[in-house]
Design an enzyme around this catalytic site. Structure first.
Site, short mmCIF file in Angstrom:
data_model
loop_
_atom_site.label_atom_id
_atom_site.label_comp_id
_atom_site.label_asym_id
_atom_site.label_seq_id
_atom_site.Cartn_x
_atom_site.Cartn_y
_atom_site.Cartn_z
N HIS A 72 0.86 -1.19 0.00
CA HIS A 72 0.00 0.00 0.00
C HIS A 72 0.88 1.23 0.00
O HIS A 72 1.95 1.22 0.61
CB HIS A 72 -0.90 0.00 1.24
N ASP B 187 -7.89 -5.54 0.01
CA ASP B 187 -8.31 -6.36 -1.13
C ASP B 187 -7.91 -7.82 -1.03
O ASP B 187 -8.38 -8.63 -1.82
CB ASP B 187 -7.73 -5.78 -2.43
N1 ACO Z 1 3.88 -7.96 -4.09
C1 ACO Z 1 5.23 -8.01 -4.22
N2 ACO Z 1 6.01 -6.90 -4.22
C2 ACO Z 1 5.41 -5.73 -4.05
C3 ACO Z 1 4.03 -5.61 -3.87
C4 ACO Z 1 3.27 -6.79 -3.90
N3 ACO Z 1 1.95 -6.74 -3.77
N4 ACO Z 1 3.70 -4.32 -3.72
C5 ACO Z 1 4.86 -3.63 -3.80
N5 ACO Z 1 5.88 -4.47 -4.01
C6 ACO Z 1 7.28 -4.12 -4.18
C7 ACO Z 1 7.49 -3.59 -5.60
O1 ACO Z 1 7.79 -4.62 -6.50
C8 ACO Z 1 8.63 -2.61 -5.39
O2 ACO Z 1 9.81 -3.37 -5.29
P1 ACO Z 1 11.22 -2.80 -5.86
O3 ACO Z 1 11.47 -1.56 -5.03
O4 ACO Z 1 12.15 -3.92 -5.63
O5 ACO Z 1 10.95 -2.48 -7.30
C9 ACO Z 1 8.35 -2.02 -4.02
O6 ACO Z 1 7.57 -3.01 -3.33
C10 ACO Z 1 7.57 -0.72 -4.07
O7 ACO Z 1 6.38 -0.94 -4.83
P2 ACO Z 1 5.65 0.19 -5.68
O8 ACO Z 1 4.60 -0.45 -6.51
O9 ACO Z 1 6.63 1.06 -6.38
O10 ACO Z 1 5.07 1.08 -4.49
P3 ACO Z 1 3.74 1.90 -4.47
O11 ACO Z 1 3.72 2.72 -3.26
O12 ACO Z 1 3.54 2.61 -5.77
O13 ACO Z 1 2.72 0.68 -4.37
C11 ACO Z 1 0.71 -0.43 -4.64
C12 ACO Z 1 1.46 0.67 -3.88
C13 ACO Z 1 0.46 0.05 -6.07
C14 ACO Z 1 -0.61 -0.66 -3.94
C15 ACO Z 1 1.55 -1.75 -4.67
O14 ACO Z 1 1.84 -2.19 -3.37
C16 ACO Z 1 0.86 -2.84 -5.46
O15 ACO Z 1 0.93 -2.85 -6.71
N6 ACO Z 1 0.16 -3.79 -4.77
C17 ACO Z 1 -0.61 -4.78 -5.44
C18 ACO Z 1 -1.94 -4.20 -5.93
C19 ACO Z 1 -2.91 -3.97 -4.80
O16 ACO Z 1 -3.09 -4.82 -3.93
N7 ACO Z 1 -3.61 -2.82 -4.88
C20 ACO Z 1 -4.66 -2.48 -3.92
C21 ACO Z 1 -4.24 -1.36 -3.01
S1 ACO Z 1 -5.49 -1.03 -1.83
C22 ACO Z 1 -6.68 -0.28 -2.69
O17 ACO Z 1 -6.48 0.36 -3.70
C23 ACO Z 1 -8.07 -0.45 -2.24
#
Ligand code: ACO
Length: 382
Positions: free
Chosen positions: A262, A319
């Site tokens: 998140h 989620d």
């Molecule tokens: N699984 C594995 N690795 C993850 C996950 C995950 N679910 N989420 C983040 N990471 C890792 C990324 O790969 C990244 O790694 P790196 O630095 O080695 O490249 C690091 O954590 C940072 O991730 P970002 O996506 O850049 O961070 P951001 O703050 O933009 O992410 C987000 C937030 C988009 C929610 C992300 O955690 C994600 O894509 N999660 C999966 C989708 C999800 O569950 N969305 C629902 C959110 S709640 C809602 O909207 C109701």
């Protein structure tokens, strides 16, 4: 010398407004609507009461809640032209696409879609919140080749939603679970869909335009689409004993596990914790498929926390556990985001109403890194 420009990708860390609606404490894993703990609201309130709280800024007394419930019931029926729009979409259409169009059509039923009067906008919000639940149920029924059902005003919002979707009045446990799902998805500060709603409404577009933008922004798997993606992953895992291998391979392949991570929470999302407590209650008491999904979700959660929780701040979000719970309520995965959107309408509307008190057009900047002053050649010379 050119000025050094700092770009905040994804607006990470940027504050866009002051708000009294919602506090998300991402370090401590706490969430408050209008100052009230999400745990108390999920335990003791109804969705209608939470809608009142978010819109008016205070919990209602008995008379206020009774009047509000009555108003919500009066708004349940959707116009014939909205029903026609839902029927005209192909059965293969994505449900959120249908909702986006149907939602937009609600403005046609309002002779004055834009208003500067806060009370009038609250009335519009009640209409949007209530009718969107009817639309979501209607979409679910049409998708299954069934006729749209009219609301049953002897039931509260959540029970009526399940009735309009399944044709059966839910028992008390299902009604409570649905209510909790609506409450937990009702609001979450300046997330992508709320921000999209505010951007649209900052132009003084009407509230219907705003919530339609909100639905559009909710669609992607990084936001409202994550619960469907998470449950589809659980279905792909199939057998609970495959869970650990699947997660291991997915992480090794740098795949994201949907329902984890998140932008704000760097610890357990309190909404996910509440949902997990409901999962624990139904564990072993649902049908075989859902029991297996529950076991997979719990094993995946344990492993993800061990691997990425404390070390990377990647924890379950709202989620992750939603899917098996929605399925327990007979809500199919393709409808999850649409039900989420229906729950969130109150958050979107509350934010618009608050933002309009001190409206400022959103107009950020881009750093231009292209070329300029290129020679313009006539088409036959290019
Ligand atoms: N699984 C594995 N690795 C993850 C996950 C995950 N679910 N989420 C983040 N990471 C890792 C990324 O790969 C990244 O790694 P790196 O630095 O080695 O490249 C690091 O954590 C940072 O991730 P970002 O996506 O850049 O961070 P951001 O703050 O933009 O992410 C987000 C937030 C988009 C929610 C992300 O955690 C994600 O894509 N999660 C999966 C989708 C999800 O569950 N969305 C629902 C959110 S709640 C809602 O909207 C109701």
């Amino acid at each position: 010398m050119a000025e050094e420009i700092e770009i905040k990708e994804g607006l990470q860390g940027v504050y866009i407004a002051k708000s009294e609606i919602c506090k998300v404490d991402g370090q401590e894993g706490k969430l408050y609507y209008r100052g009230y703990k999400i745990e108390d609201l999920a335990n003791y309130s109804s969705y209608e009461e939470v809608c009142y709280l978010l819109l008016y800024g205070k919990l209602p007394n008995s008379k206020e809640l009774a009047d509000f419930n009555k108003k919500m019931k009066e708004e349940r029926v959707i116009p014939e032209n909205t029903k026609d729009i839902i029927r005209k979409f192909s059965k293969d259409s994505q449900t959120l696409d249908v909702l986006r169009t149907a939602m937009s059509s609600l403005s046609a039923d309002d002779s004055k879609p834009y208003s500067e009067d806060e009370n009038e906008n609250i009335e519009k919000a009640i209409k949007i919140i209530t009718k969107t639940a009817t639309i979501a149920a209607a979409i679910g029924r049409i998708k299954e080749g069934k006729e749209i059902l009219e609301p049953d005003n002897s039931l509260n919002h959540s029970a009526n939603f399940l009735y309009m979707l399944t044709g059966e009045k839910p028992d008390k446990d299902s009604e409570k679970l649905m209510d909790v799902m609506f409450i937990l998805h009702a609001e979450h500060s300046s997330n992508a869909s709320t921000f999209a709603t505010l951007v649209a409404c900052s132009t003084l577009a009407d509230i219907y335009a705003g919530v339609t933008a909100g639905v559009a922004a909710l669609k992607g798997p990084l936001h409202g689409g994550a619960d469907e993606a998470a449950v589809k992953m659980m279905m792909e895992i199939g057998n609970p004993d495959n869970t650990e291998n699947y997660i291991e391979e997915a992480l090794a392949g740098k795949k994201k596990i949907m329902g984890f991570g998140h932008r704000v929470y760097k610890t357990y999302d309190p909404r996910a914790r509440i949902l997990k407590s409901y999962l624990d209650k139904i564990k072993g008491n649902s049908n075989e498929e859902i029991n297996a999904l529950i076991e997979i979700s719990l094993r995946a959660e344990k492993m993800m926390i061990e691997k990425l929780g404390k070390s990377h701040g990647i924890w379950p979000n709202v989620d992750f556990f939603s899917g098996p719970l929605y399925m327990h309520l007979n809500i199919k995965p393709e409808l999850f985001d649409t039900v989420f959107a229906s729950s969130r309408t109150v958050g979107w509307c509350s934010h618009v109403i608050e933002y309009w008190r001190n409206n400022k057009l959103f107009r950020p900047l881009e750093e231009f890194i292209g070329k300029i002053d290129l020679e313009y050649l006539p088409i036959d010379k290019r």
